[in-house]
Design a protein around this motif. Structure first.
Motif, PDB file in Angstrom:
ATOM      1  N   ASN A   1       0.923  -1.249   0.033  1.00  0.00           N
ATOM      2  CA  ASN A   1       0.021   0.125   0.084  1.00  0.00           C
ATOM      3  C   ASN A   1       0.979   1.284  -0.090  1.00  0.00           C
ATOM      4  O   ASN A   1       1.833   1.413   0.796  1.00  0.00           O
ATOM      5  CB  ASN A   1      -1.110  -0.054   1.087  1.00  0.00           C
ATOM      6  CG  ASN A   1      -2.044   0.987   1.147  1.00  0.00           C
ATOM      7  OD1 ASN A   1      -2.018   2.030   0.327  1.00  0.00           O
ATOM      8  ND2 ASN A   1      -3.168   0.571   1.994  1.00  0.00           N
TER       9      ASN A   1
ATOM     10  N   ILE B   1      -1.222  -0.970  -4.715  1.00  0.00           N
ATOM     11  CA  ILE B   1      -2.703  -0.407  -4.084  1.00  0.00           C
ATOM     12  C   ILE B   1      -2.468   1.135  -3.380  1.00  0.00           C
ATOM     13  O   ILE B   1      -1.408   1.261  -2.853  1.00  0.00           O
ATOM     14  CB  ILE B   1      -3.507  -1.299  -3.133  1.00  0.00           C
ATOM     15  CG1 ILE B   1      -2.917  -1.420  -1.636  1.00  0.00           C
ATOM     16  CG2 ILE B   1      -4.076  -2.336  -3.799  1.00  0.00           C
ATOM     17  CD1 ILE B   1      -3.632  -2.328  -0.825  1.00  0.00           C
ATOM     18  N   HIS B   2      -3.590   1.652  -3.434  1.00  0.00           N
ATOM     19  CA  HIS B   2      -3.263   3.219  -2.783  1.00  0.00           C
ATOM     20  C   HIS B   2      -4.817   3.301  -2.220  1.00  0.00           C
ATOM     21  O   HIS B   2      -5.728   3.875  -2.367  1.00  0.00           O
ATOM     22  CB  HIS B   2      -3.074   4.305  -3.525  1.00  0.00           C
ATOM     23  CG  HIS B   2      -3.183   5.680  -3.188  1.00  0.00           C
ATOM     24  ND1 HIS B   2      -2.187   6.147  -2.549  1.00  0.00           N
ATOM     25  CD2 HIS B   2      -4.136   6.577  -3.046  1.00  0.00           C
ATOM     26  CE1 HIS B   2      -2.357   7.390  -1.730  1.00  0.00           C
ATOM     27  NE2 HIS B   2      -3.694   7.772  -2.315  1.00  0.00           N
ATOM     28  N   ASP B   3      -4.550   2.613  -0.771  1.00  0.00           N
ATOM     29  CA  ASP B   3      -5.977   2.634  -0.104  1.00  0.00           C
ATOM     30  C   ASP B   3      -5.607   2.863   1.520  1.00  0.00           C
ATOM     31  O   ASP B   3      -5.336   2.081   2.142  1.00  0.00           O
ATOM     32  CB  ASP B   3      -6.702   1.282  -0.053  1.00  0.00           C
ATOM     33  CG  ASP B   3      -8.038   1.376   0.593  1.00  0.00           C
ATOM     34  OD1 ASP B   3      -8.427   2.397   0.938  1.00  0.00           O
ATOM     35  OD2 ASP B   3      -8.865   0.287   0.686  1.00  0.00           O
ATOM     36  N   CYS B   4      -5.519   4.268   1.864  1.00  0.00           N
ATOM     37  CA  CYS B   4      -5.487   4.566   3.071  1.00  0.00           C
ATOM     38  C   CYS B   4      -6.106   4.076   4.262  1.00  0.00           C
ATOM     39  O   CYS B   4      -5.749   3.879   5.495  1.00  0.00           O
ATOM     40  CB  CYS B   4      -4.995   6.132   3.251  1.00  0.00           C
ATOM     41  SG  CYS B   4      -3.860   6.755   2.193  1.00  0.00           S
TER      42      CYS B   4
ATOM     43  N   CYS C   1       0.305   4.186   0.867  1.00  0.00           N
ATOM     44  CA  CYS C   1       0.165   4.874   2.015  1.00  0.00           C
ATOM     45  C   CYS C   1       0.974   4.396   3.482  1.00  0.00           C
ATOM     46  O   CYS C   1       0.944   5.206   4.575  1.00  0.00           O
ATOM     47  CB  CYS C   1      -1.658   5.001   2.668  1.00  0.00           C
ATOM     48  SG  CYS C   1      -2.637   5.599   1.466  1.00  0.00           S
TER      49      CYS C   1
ATOM     50  N   ALA D   1      -7.589   1.103   4.284  1.00  0.00           N
ATOM     51  CA  ALA D   1      -6.952   0.038   4.328  1.00  0.00           C
ATOM     52  C   ALA D   1      -6.172  -0.467   5.769  1.00  0.00           C
ATOM     53  O   ALA D   1      -6.192  -1.362   6.353  1.00  0.00           O
ATOM     54  CB  ALA D   1      -6.839  -0.800   3.393  1.00  0.00           C
TER      55      ALA D   1
END
Length: 129
Positions: free
Chosen positions: A67, A121-124, A69, A126
């Motif tokens: 990720n 992925i770029h899902d903060c 983030c 998560a």
């Protein structure tokens, strides 16, 4: 008889040597193992009798190295750990280990493995599990 013993020893050691994983740790495997270790250590510190009082306000630490983030999350957590001022907690060996190891992982990911890691992925949200 000496040759027979040598052959027997050699025939028993060859399979052991061939099955042993000789590959050195890669940048990715090092980052992955460190992130798992840190996630477990932070969870342990929140449950531990000595440190649960001052770690209660800390967010859960979940590090997903895939990720994008994760760098922001680590930077924030490092500043929170360094900001702990309760003597009972801030100066225990395990809390210091958490801060130092987290800083090492951050440096490792940002400088040593910079070109080797790929964020998928770029899902903060998560990381806030």
């Amino acid at each position: 008889m000496g040759i027979f013993n040598c052959l027997l020893l050699l025939s028993s050691l060859v399979p052991l040597v061939l099955n042993y994983p000789f590959s050195p740790p890669t940048c990715y495997s090092k980052v992955l193992s460190m992130s798992r270790e840190l996630t477990q250590l932070a969870a342990h510190l929140k449950r531990d009798h000595e440190t649960s009082y001052c770690m209660a306000h800390m967010p859960d630490l979940y590090l997903d190295v895939h990720n994008s983030c994760v760098m922001y999350k680590m930077r924030t957590y490092i500043s929170l750990v360094e900001g702990l001022r309760q003597r009972r907690c801030a100066y225990t060996g395990e809390v210091r280990k958490l801060g130092v190891t987290l800083r090492q992982l951050f440096i490792f990911m940002s400088q040593k493995c910079h070109g080797d890691l790929v964020f998928t992925i770029h899902d903060c949200a998560a990381l806030e599990r």
